[in-house]
Design a protein around this motif. Structure first.
Motif, PDB file in Angstrom:
ATOM      1  N   ARG A 182       0.846  -1.192   0.000  1.00 42.39           N
ATOM      2  CA  ARG A 182       0.000   0.000   0.000  1.00 42.39           C
ATOM      3  C   ARG A 182       0.885   1.247   0.000  1.00 42.39           C
ATOM      4  NH1 ARG A 182      -4.769  -1.241   4.417  1.00 42.39           N
ATOM      5  NH2 ARG A 182      -5.571  -3.099   3.441  1.00 42.39           N
ATOM      6  N   LYS A 183       2.149   1.097   0.382  1.00 38.18           N
ATOM      7  CA  LYS A 183       3.068   2.228   0.414  1.00 38.18           C
ATOM      8  C   LYS A 183       3.938   2.197  -0.837  1.00 38.18           C
ATOM      9  CE  LYS A 183       3.362   2.656   5.401  1.00 38.18           C
ATOM     10  NZ  LYS A 183       3.056   4.086   5.466  1.00 38.18           N
ATOM     11  N   THR A 184       4.485   3.342  -1.165  1.00 39.44           N
ATOM     12  CA  THR A 184       5.316   3.428  -2.354  1.00 39.44           C
ATOM     13  C   THR A 184       6.794   3.320  -2.019  1.00 39.44           C
ATOM     14  OG1 THR A 184       5.320   5.833  -2.157  1.00 39.44           O
ATOM     15  CG2 THR A 184       3.617   4.849  -3.542  1.00 39.44           C
ATOM     16  N   ASN A 185       7.098   3.185  -0.742  1.00 43.98           N
ATOM     17  CA  ASN A 185       8.501   3.033  -0.358  1.00 43.98           C
ATOM     18  C   ASN A 185       8.647   1.803   0.512  1.00 43.98           C
ATOM     19  OD1 ASN A 185       7.735   3.715   2.331  1.00 43.98           O
ATOM     20  ND2 ASN A 185       7.751   5.878   1.740  1.00 43.98           N
ATOM     21  N   SER A 186       9.863   1.567   0.982  1.00 41.99           N
ATOM     22  CA  SER A 186      10.135   0.346   1.737  1.00 41.99           C
ATOM     23  C   SER A 186      10.192   0.590   3.236  1.00 41.99           C
ATOM     24  CB  SER A 186      11.461  -0.260   1.264  1.00 41.99           C
ATOM     25  OG  SER A 186      12.513   0.674   1.470  1.00 41.99           O
ATOM     26  N   VAL A 187       9.633   1.705   3.696  1.00 42.49           N
ATOM     27  CA  VAL A 187       9.671   2.012   5.120  1.00 42.49           C
ATOM     28  C   VAL A 187       8.701   1.113   5.868  1.00 42.49           C
ATOM     29  CG1 VAL A 187       9.242   3.782   6.850  1.00 42.49           C
ATOM     30  CG2 VAL A 187      10.368   4.387   4.712  1.00 42.49           C
ATOM     31  N   SER A 188       9.189   0.442   6.891  1.00 48.05           N
ATOM     32  CA  SER A 188       8.338  -0.447   7.681  1.00 48.05           C
ATOM     33  C   SER A 188       7.336   0.366   8.480  1.00 48.05           C
ATOM     34  CB  SER A 188       9.206  -1.275   8.626  1.00 48.05           C
ATOM     35  OG  SER A 188       8.401  -2.039   9.485  1.00 48.05           O
ATOM     36  N   ASN A 189       6.108  -0.159   8.603  1.00 50.29           N
ATOM     37  CA  ASN A 189       5.059   0.591   9.308  1.00 50.29           C
ATOM     38  C   ASN A 189       4.770   0.029  10.692  1.00 50.29           C
ATOM     39  OD1 ASN A 189       3.685  -1.730   8.696  1.00 50.29           O
ATOM     40  ND2 ASN A 189       2.057  -0.743   7.509  1.00 50.29           N
ATOM     41  N   TRP A 190       5.708  -0.759  11.239  1.00 52.56           N
ATOM     42  CA  TRP A 190       5.539  -1.251  12.604  1.00 52.56           C
ATOM     43  C   TRP A 190       6.915  -1.574  13.180  1.00 52.56           C
ATOM     44  CZ3 TRP A 190       7.028  -6.133  14.339  1.00 52.56           C
ATOM     45  CH2 TRP A 190       7.442  -7.023  13.333  1.00 52.56           C
ATOM     46  N   TYR A 191       6.945  -1.683  14.487  1.00 49.54           N
ATOM     47  CA  TYR A 191       8.196  -2.012  15.165  1.00 49.54           C
ATOM     48  C   TYR A 191       7.858  -2.601  16.528  1.00 49.54           C
ATOM     49  CZ  TYR A 191      13.080  -1.633  16.653  1.00 49.54           C
ATOM     50  OH  TYR A 191      14.351  -1.921  17.064  1.00 49.54           O
ATOM     51  N   LEU A 192       8.724  -3.505  17.012  1.00 50.66           N
ATOM     52  CA  LEU A 192       8.496  -4.145  18.300  1.00 50.66           C
ATOM     53  C   LEU A 192       9.749  -4.032  19.154  1.00 50.66           C
ATOM     54  CD1 LEU A 192       6.461  -5.981  19.963  1.00 50.66           C
ATOM     55  CD2 LEU A 192       7.816  -7.901  19.137  1.00 50.66           C
ATOM     56  N   GLU A 193       9.591  -3.486  20.357  1.00 44.85           N
ATOM     57  CA  GLU A 193      10.680  -3.426  21.328  1.00 44.85           C
ATOM     58  C   GLU A 193      10.459  -4.490  22.392  1.00 44.85           C
ATOM     59  OE1 GLU A 193      11.450   0.258  23.232  1.00 44.85           O
ATOM     60  OE2 GLU A 193      11.267   1.443  21.413  1.00 44.85           O
ATOM     61  N   LYS A 194      11.540  -5.126  22.835  1.00 41.33           N
ATOM     62  CA  LYS A 194      11.445  -6.142  23.879  1.00 41.33           C
ATOM     63  C   LYS A 194      12.372  -5.745  25.031  1.00 41.33           C
ATOM     64  CE  LYS A 194      11.239  -9.370  20.006  1.00 41.33           C
ATOM     65  NZ  LYS A 194      11.909 -10.487  19.327  1.00 41.33           N
ATOM     66  N   HIS A 195      11.836  -5.714  26.235  1.00 38.04           N
ATOM     67  CA  HIS A 195      12.602  -5.305  27.410  1.00 38.04           C
ATOM     68  C   HIS A 195      12.444  -6.360  28.505  1.00 38.04           C
ATOM     69  CE1 HIS A 195      13.026  -1.078  25.890  1.00 38.04           C
ATOM     70  NE2 HIS A 195      11.930  -1.446  25.247  1.00 38.04           N
TER      71      HIS A 195
END
Length: 735
Positions: free
Chosen positions: A714-727
């Protein structure tokens, strides 16, 4: 026995009479026109066109499909009938008429507003409000806290409540049939008002059992449009009516909402994410009473089916969907197979069976789960088995050593020196100080073991490990085969957990999952050393334990895409005593910590300025999962556009007090806190909650792998639209 029968009969008759006597009641409010809105003074005010149409359409479908009687329905429309006084009067009449067990429905379509309240308890310091028709004359809005008080009065009378708001701020490329260039917002600006009033924080109606559905997040605009006949409707209510028409009356509220969301996504309506708030039990029930079919299973909405080889679904990795998963539409006989994933909550599929076309809002049932290809929880439940005769011999052996106070009940007890078990070669063996000695093919007698203890000078305790019986093996095999997050491995393969049995103090055979790397020392592992022990009659729960552990492992081992969008907020725990942010490691006994977000300045400088929804959840050492933020188990008030901005700037630190304070006290455990940030809201927040697999405390009895395949086309670039941090955090005793 007769008195008990009499009581039960009376209860049954009472419930039957209650069911017969219960009614369906509805209050519907639609406001298009506002007093004095056409005067020059209020030239910027925008009347609506479709709110009354929406209220009338919902009124009609309630009568025609859901069994509401006109005598118990009230439709408020027109300026005179929709003043604040008139609306409150309508609420009070509804409250007065409500009886226990009544199904009560409230619907509002009209303008919404956000009003600054510098003393409000929510992070954004704003009250949401609906806008009565006389607001330009009185400057009085109907605030969210006032509405909540009215809704709670219905709940006080034991009415079963469903509420739908189609207005702005109601949550606490063109395609499709809606022309997004002609959308009108159901919103009025209130920029110069600060009501500066302190309100007591009370339980929301949703927390008390109501089902509350809102057209948009409480910082977004709900929109209306003109259909092909020139009639105006709210985008949300348009989708709601289509969903209600397509569903059966006993379809769960959750599935109706999935239809609604899929239709809105199909029409590419910008910045309008509907919200559903309810308890886990209520969301699984139908909109207006009755019982949903529990056998339905997981269903996912169709967003776009114009290309049968690339159908878009509103569900993906977060629900355990991976390429190869198959879904079907029962009535149409159409079967699809997932081909790829995008983002955290979307997937593409193609039709592999059937010739009937699918359309937006259709629900597809998962009929075949495709297992993950790596990082599944690996379990061993040996097929070697044990017969009834040998079980009786082991039982007698266990009783003998328990009588001598030498039998251990926990395989991790530090006093154990001798382990007796059946090994992979089907022989009974003794393990002692790293040495392995074979008894024979038969269960050793107490005499055999006594001789061994004497010869090896064993002074500690004995643990007798029992393999699963053939019946237990078959039950677990049937429940776990083909599961997406659990994989059975052979006895010689490396595994995460092994199923073991023992006889307890009551001489009852019990089983538990033992982590193969577990020791009697705390190794700070995020996975529990051992689950609760369960009798063989509760084998189904043993399978469920494995699935829950698989869920935890899937989050902990998930491959995460790079943060190439440079989303700048990170998770930490703020120490209340000095304001220090802790992001990993030891938490000190006696201290109190608050879940917080902090801004990384380097990331902020490169950020693509795309705000995100935030989900913070706890993975506890007992295998349980709990959503900490947002605190209402719904995607409400959790977007950085709303919670992170102050006077146009992004805050450097955000204390998420709604997530609760964390106090550190014994028994100390190792737990993980994860933060998922995503550009799209997650509808089903139950994926962040589950009960544990063992009791916590001191000796008490008791999906994501394929996110790596980011394909957000759906996007025209390769930028990720989510991220997960683990602590990872663990308690530390003060010396």
């Amino acid at each position: 026995m007769k008195p008990k029968l009499h009581i039960l009969l009376c209860c049954f008759l009472s419930l039957s009479l209650l069911s017969i006597a219960s009614e369906k009641r509805a209050l519907l409010i639609g406001i298009d026109k506002y007093y004095d809105s056409e005067t020059e003074r209020f030239a910027e005010w925008q009347n609506l066109d479709g709110a009354v149409n929406d209220a009338s359409a919902v009124y009609d479908i309630l009568r025609a499909k859901y069994g509401f009687n006109e005598k118990n329905m009230k439709l408020l429309a027109g300026e005179k009938n929709t003043t604040k006084k008139a609306i409150i009067k309508g609420f009070n009449q509804l409250i007065k008429s409500t009886k226990p067990g009544d199904q009560v429905f409230i619907y509002y379509a009209g303008h919404g507003a956000q009003i600054t309240n510098s003393q409000f308890y929510e992070l954004d310091k704003k009250n949401e409000a609906i806008v009565p028709s006389d607001v330009l004359r009185t400057n009085e809005y109907l605030l969210d806290v006032e509405i909540n008080d009215l809704l709670n009065q219905i709940l006080d009378k034991n009415g079963e409540l469903t509420v739908i708001f189609d207005n702005c701020f109601s949550g606490s490329g063109t395609r499709g049939k809606i022309n997004i260039n002609e959308l009108k917002s159901r919103y009025v600006p209130v920029s110069d008002l600060d009501i500066d009033t302190k309100f007591e924080k009370k339980q929301s109606a949703a927390e008390r059992g109501a089902l509350v559905i809102s057209a948009a997040q409480d910082y977004q605009f709900a929109k209306e449009y003109k259909d092909s006949r020139g009639q105006s409707h709210g985008v949300f209510t348009y989708a709601l009516i289509k969903a209600m028409q397509a569903s059966n009356v006993n379809e769960s509220a959750e599935d109706v909402f999935k239809r609604v969301n899929s239709i809105i996504l199909y029409n590419a309506v910008p910045r309008q994410d509907p919200v559903i708030e309810a308890s886990a039990e209520r969301i699984k029930a139908p909109l207006f009473g009755g019982v949903a079919d529990p056998s339905i299973g997981v269903q996912i909405g169709v967003v776009d089916a114009e290309n049968k080889y690339k159908i878009t679904l509103d569900g993906g990795s977060a629900l355990g969907i991976v390429p190869g998963t198959q879904l079907s539409h029962g009535e149409k006989g159409t079967v699809v197979e997932v081909t790829s994933l995008f983002g955290v909550n979307g997937s593409y599929c193609k039709i592999i069976e059937g010739d009937k076309e699918l359309s937006e809002g259709d629900l597809l049932k998962v009929t075949k789960w495709a297992p993950y290809n790596k990082n599944r929880l690996k379990v061993n439940y040996s097929s070697a088995g044990i017969n009834t005769t040998d079980l009786e011999k082991v039982k007698e052996l266990s009783k003998y050593y328990r009588g001598k106070n030498l039998l251990a009940d926990n395989p991790l007890e530090p006093t154990i020196e001798l382990l007796i078990k059946k090994d992979d070669s089907d022989k009974w063996v003794a393990l002692n100080q790293g040495n392995k000695d074979v008894f024979s093919d038969n269960v050793p007698t107490s005499s055999d073991v006594d001789k061994y203890i004497k010869s090896k000078n064993v002074t500690g305790k004995v643990f007798i490990e029992i393999p699963p019986s053939e019946g237990v093996y078959k039950e677990i095999e049937g429940a776990l085969v083909g599961q997406a997050k659990v994989e059975k491995v052979g006895t010689n393969a490396r595994c995460d957990y092994q199923l073991i049995g023992k006889y307890n103090q009551s001489n009852i055979l019990e089983y538990a999952w033992l982590r193969t790397s577990a020791t009697n020392k705390d190794d700070h592992s995020p996975l529990p050393e051992i689950t609760d022990w369960l009798s063989k009659e509760k084998t189904v729960l043993l399978s469920d334990f494995a699935l829950r552990l698989g869920e935890v492992k899937s989050w902990l081992t998930m491959d995460v895409p790079p943060n190439n969008a440079c989303f700048p907020y990170k998770l930490g725990l703020m120490k209340e005593s000095n304001g220090e942010i802790i992001s990993q490691g030891a938490l000190v006994e006696g201290e109190v910590y608050t879940v917080s977000l902090y801004l990384d300045e380097k990331l902020y400088d490169s950020w693509n300025n795309e705000d995100r929804y935030i989900y913070i959840f706890l993975l506890e050492n007992d295998g349980s999962m709990q959503l900490l933020f947002p605190d209402r188990n719904a995607s409400v008030e959790n977007n950085t556009e709303q919670i992170a901005q102050e006077k146009g700037d992004y805050k450097s630190t955000i204390k998420l007090v709604e997530a609760g304070e964390l106090a550190v006290s014994p028994p100390f455990t190792t737990d993980n806190i994860l933060m998922l940030s995503t550009t799209s809201a997650i509808i089903d927040t139950s994926i962040f909650n589950q009960t544990g697999v063992r009791s916590r405390g001191s000796g008490e009895d008791a999906s994501l792998e394929s996110l790596l395949e980011e394909e957000d086309t759906r996007k025209t670039n390769s930028v990720s639209n989510w991220y997960l941090e683990k602590h990872t955090f663990y308690g530390e005793e003060v010396n």
